[in-house]
Design a protein around this motif. Structure first.
Motif, PDB file in Angstrom:
ATOM      1  N   LEU A  85      65.431  23.349  14.649  1.00  0.00           N
ATOM      2  CA  LEU A  85      64.070  22.809  14.628  1.00  0.00           C
ATOM      3  C   LEU A  85      63.635  22.372  16.025  1.00  0.00           C
ATOM      4  O   LEU A  85      62.470  22.534  16.401  1.00  0.00           O
ATOM      5  CB  LEU A  85      63.990  21.632  13.655  1.00  0.00           C
ATOM      6  N   THR A  86      64.555  21.836  16.785  1.00  0.00           N
ATOM      7  CA  THR A  86      64.249  21.420  18.161  1.00  0.00           C
ATOM      8  C   THR A  86      63.673  22.583  18.963  1.00  0.00           C
ATOM      9  O   THR A  86      62.744  22.402  19.762  1.00  0.00           O
ATOM     10  CB  THR A  86      65.519  20.884  18.852  1.00  0.00           C
ATOM     11  N   GLU A 104      55.106  19.647  14.000  1.00  0.00           N
ATOM     12  CA  GLU A 104      54.156  18.724  13.370  1.00  0.00           C
ATOM     13  C   GLU A 104      54.354  18.656  11.863  1.00  0.00           C
ATOM     14  O   GLU A 104      54.336  17.564  11.276  1.00  0.00           O
ATOM     15  CB  GLU A 104      52.722  19.109  13.716  1.00  0.00           C
ATOM     16  N   ASP A 105      54.583  19.788  11.220  1.00  0.00           N
ATOM     17  CA  ASP A 105      54.765  19.805   9.769  1.00  0.00           C
ATOM     18  C   ASP A 105      56.063  19.136   9.341  1.00  0.00           C
ATOM     19  O   ASP A 105      56.189  18.701   8.186  1.00  0.00           O
ATOM     20  CB  ASP A 105      54.751  21.242   9.252  1.00  0.00           C
ATOM     21  N   ASN A 106      57.034  19.064  10.240  1.00  0.00           N
ATOM     22  CA  ASN A 106      58.349  18.527   9.893  1.00  0.00           C
ATOM     23  C   ASN A 106      58.558  17.077  10.308  1.00  0.00           C
ATOM     24  O   ASN A 106      59.661  16.549  10.131  1.00  0.00           O
ATOM     25  CB  ASN A 106      59.446  19.406  10.497  1.00  0.00           C
ATOM     26  N   ILE A 107      57.548  16.433  10.829  1.00  0.00           N
ATOM     27  CA  ILE A 107      57.688  15.023  11.239  1.00  0.00           C
ATOM     28  C   ILE A 107      58.102  14.136  10.059  1.00  0.00           C
ATOM     29  O   ILE A 107      59.029  13.314  10.203  1.00  0.00           O
ATOM     30  CB  ILE A 107      56.414  14.523  11.929  1.00  0.00           C
ATOM     31  N   PRO A 108      57.489  14.259   8.872  1.00  0.00           N
ATOM     32  CA  PRO A 108      57.942  13.418   7.751  1.00  0.00           C
ATOM     33  C   PRO A 108      59.409  13.663   7.383  1.00  0.00           C
ATOM     34  O   PRO A 108      60.148  12.715   7.068  1.00  0.00           O
ATOM     35  CB  PRO A 108      57.001  13.823   6.607  1.00  0.00           C
ATOM     36  N   TYR A 109      59.835  14.916   7.431  1.00  0.00           N
ATOM     37  CA  TYR A 109      61.227  15.235   7.105  1.00  0.00           C
ATOM     38  C   TYR A 109      62.186  14.601   8.117  1.00  0.00           C
ATOM     39  O   TYR A 109      63.175  13.948   7.738  1.00  0.00           O
ATOM     40  CB  TYR A 109      61.431  16.744   7.074  1.00  0.00           C
ATOM     41  N   SER A 142      50.521  12.086  14.990  1.00  0.00           N
ATOM     42  CA  SER A 142      51.236  12.522  13.786  1.00  0.00           C
ATOM     43  C   SER A 142      52.511  11.717  13.542  1.00  0.00           C
ATOM     44  O   SER A 142      53.063  11.773  12.436  1.00  0.00           O
ATOM     45  CB  SER A 142      51.577  14.014  13.880  1.00  0.00           C
ATOM     46  N   VAL A 143      52.993  10.993  14.551  1.00  0.00           N
ATOM     47  CA  VAL A 143      54.183  10.154  14.339  1.00  0.00           C
ATOM     48  C   VAL A 143      53.805   8.689  14.136  1.00  0.00           C
ATOM     49  O   VAL A 143      54.689   7.838  14.060  1.00  0.00           O
ATOM     50  CB  VAL A 143      55.202  10.279  15.500  1.00  0.00           C
ATOM     51  N   ARG A 144      52.524   8.409  14.032  1.00  0.00           N
ATOM     52  CA  ARG A 144      52.065   7.028  13.913  1.00  0.00           C
ATOM     53  C   ARG A 144      52.832   6.247  12.842  1.00  0.00           C
ATOM     54  O   ARG A 144      53.264   5.112  13.064  1.00  0.00           O
ATOM     55  CB  ARG A 144      50.573   7.003  13.587  1.00  0.00           C
ATOM     56  N   ASP A 145      53.009   6.853  11.676  1.00  0.00           N
ATOM     57  CA  ASP A 145      53.645   6.151  10.565  1.00  0.00           C
ATOM     58  C   ASP A 145      55.145   5.955  10.755  1.00  0.00           C
ATOM     59  O   ASP A 145      55.772   5.222   9.978  1.00  0.00           O
ATOM     60  CB  ASP A 145      53.394   6.906   9.257  1.00  0.00           C
ATOM     61  N   SER A 146      55.711   6.600  11.739  1.00  0.00           N
ATOM     62  CA  SER A 146      57.158   6.509  11.974  1.00  0.00           C
ATOM     63  C   SER A 146      57.523   5.551  13.106  1.00  0.00           C
ATOM     64  O   SER A 146      58.705   5.250  13.291  1.00  0.00           O
ATOM     65  CB  SER A 146      57.723   7.903  12.296  1.00  0.00           C
ATOM     66  N   VAL A 147      56.541   5.099  13.858  1.00  0.00           N
ATOM     67  CA  VAL A 147      56.828   4.302  15.053  1.00  0.00           C
ATOM     68  C   VAL A 147      57.560   3.008  14.706  1.00  0.00           C
ATOM     69  O   VAL A 147      58.509   2.607  15.388  1.00  0.00           O
ATOM     70  CB  VAL A 147      55.541   4.017  15.846  1.00  0.00           C
ATOM     71  N   GLY A 148      57.158   2.347  13.645  1.00  0.00           N
ATOM     72  CA  GLY A 148      57.822   1.112  13.257  1.00  0.00           C
ATOM     73  C   GLY A 148      59.284   1.315  12.918  1.00  0.00           C
ATOM     74  O   GLY A 148      60.142   0.514  13.303  1.00  0.00           O
ATOM     75  N   ALA A 149      59.585   2.400  12.203  1.00  0.00           N
ATOM     76  CA  ALA A 149      60.973   2.700  11.842  1.00  0.00           C
ATOM     77  C   ALA A 149      61.798   3.043  13.073  1.00  0.00           C
ATOM     78  O   ALA A 149      62.973   2.662  13.181  1.00  0.00           O
ATOM     79  CB  ALA A 149      61.015   3.848  10.837  1.00  0.00           C
ATOM     80  N   ILE A 150      61.185   3.763  14.003  1.00  0.00           N
ATOM     81  CA  ILE A 150      61.873   4.075  15.261  1.00  0.00           C
ATOM     82  C   ILE A 150      62.167   2.786  16.024  1.00  0.00           C
ATOM     83  O   ILE A 150      63.290   2.556  16.490  1.00  0.00           O
ATOM     84  CB  ILE A 150      61.017   5.016  16.119  1.00  0.00           C
ATOM     85  N   ALA A 151      61.169   1.940  16.150  1.00  0.00           N
ATOM     86  CA  ALA A 151      61.314   0.700  16.917  1.00  0.00           C
ATOM     87  C   ALA A 151      62.381  -0.217  16.332  1.00  0.00           C
ATOM     88  O   ALA A 151      63.027  -0.984  17.062  1.00  0.00           O
ATOM     89  CB  ALA A 151      59.974  -0.029  16.984  1.00  0.00           C
ATOM     90  N   ALA A 152      62.597  -0.140  15.016  1.00  0.00           N
ATOM     91  CA  ALA A 152      63.581  -1.008  14.375  1.00  0.00           C
ATOM     92  C   ALA A 152      64.994  -0.771  14.901  1.00  0.00           C
ATOM     93  O   ALA A 152      65.842  -1.672  14.863  1.00  0.00           O
ATOM     94  CB  ALA A 152      63.545  -0.803  12.864  1.00  0.00           C
ATOM     95  N   PHE A 153      65.238   0.427  15.411  1.00  0.00           N
ATOM     96  CA  PHE A 153      66.572   0.741  15.924  1.00  0.00           C
ATOM     97  C   PHE A 153      66.837   0.113  17.293  1.00  0.00           C
ATOM     98  O   PHE A 153      67.956   0.209  17.809  1.00  0.00           O
ATOM     99  CB  PHE A 153      66.762   2.257  15.997  1.00  0.00           C
TER     100      PHE A 153
END
Length: 209
Positions: free
Chosen positions: A13-14, A21-26, A56-67
């Motif tokens: 995928l990389t 873009e379609d695989n960001i949720p996955y 498109s990664v807006r909803d994932s930023v919080g989860a990323i930051a948690a690490f």
């Protein structure tokens, strides 16, 4: 799917940027995977995806930051780097976490400190102004005990020197001394690069207001 198979899938995928873009949720869902190796790969890939498709990664930023506060240094490193890449694409997405990143300049792990510098370089490329009061933090990293950190530290001065040379001016003499006396050849070269970038006539205004 085994860890090795999943890792190979993420590797494929990389390379397939058209499918990012379609695989960001996955990929985001893999942040909950039990494997540190998979989580680290997902964090890295989300950073690259976020640079290309920041909204498109807006909803994932919080989860990323948690690490950022994970006990595993690799996950801290990858999370900080991902925030830097996303922040290069859209500073507003990572702004709530931006000031907190500076505590990683003194992280116990050199790789995390190095990742903090990389993230700062990425963000400062398009959003240099917030860095004005934080230059002493980077000046301290020029004296880091780890060679890899010291080799990279002058690069944030180079990035900012192209855009806001006045931020770098107070440190020109320190950079010059290091370019002449440091024992590490790469440190010397990077210090010279920073000095040249901040020299009159070299300002890069293409990426900033």
């Amino acid at each position: 799917m085994t860890e090795s198979e999943l890792y190979r899938t993420l590797g494929a995928l990389t390379k397939n940027k058209g499918a990012w873009e379609d695989n960001i949720p996955y990929v985001s869902s893999l942040l909950a995977h039990e494997s540190i190796k998979i989580k680290a790969k997902a964090l890295w890939l989300l950073g690259e995806m976020g640079l290309k498709f920041p909204l498109s990664v807006r909803d994932s930023v919080g989860a990323i930051a948690a690490f950022r506060d994970d006990a595993d240094a690799l996950l801290r490193e990858r999370a900080i780097n991902a925030l830097g890449r996303i922040g290069r694409g859209s500073f507003s997405l990572i702004e709530p976490y931006w000031a907190d990143l500076f505590r990683f300049a003194s992280d116990s792990e050199p790789a995390v400190r190095l990742s903090f510098i990389w993230a700062s370089e990425n963000i400062a490329t398009n959003t240099p102004d917030p860095y004005a009061p934080y230059m002493p933090v980077f000046a301290e990293l020029l004296r880091d005990p780890d060679d890899k950190v010291r080799m990279e530290a002058p690069e944030i001065f180079r990035v900012l020197g192209k855009r806001r040379p006045e931020f770098v001016a107070p440190y020109t003499e320190q950079l010059r001394r290091m370019s002449e006396t440091d024992e590490n050849r790469v440190v010397k070269i990077h210090c010279l690069g920073a000095i040249r970038a901040a020299a009159p006539g070299n300002r890069d205004t293409a990426a900033v207001p």
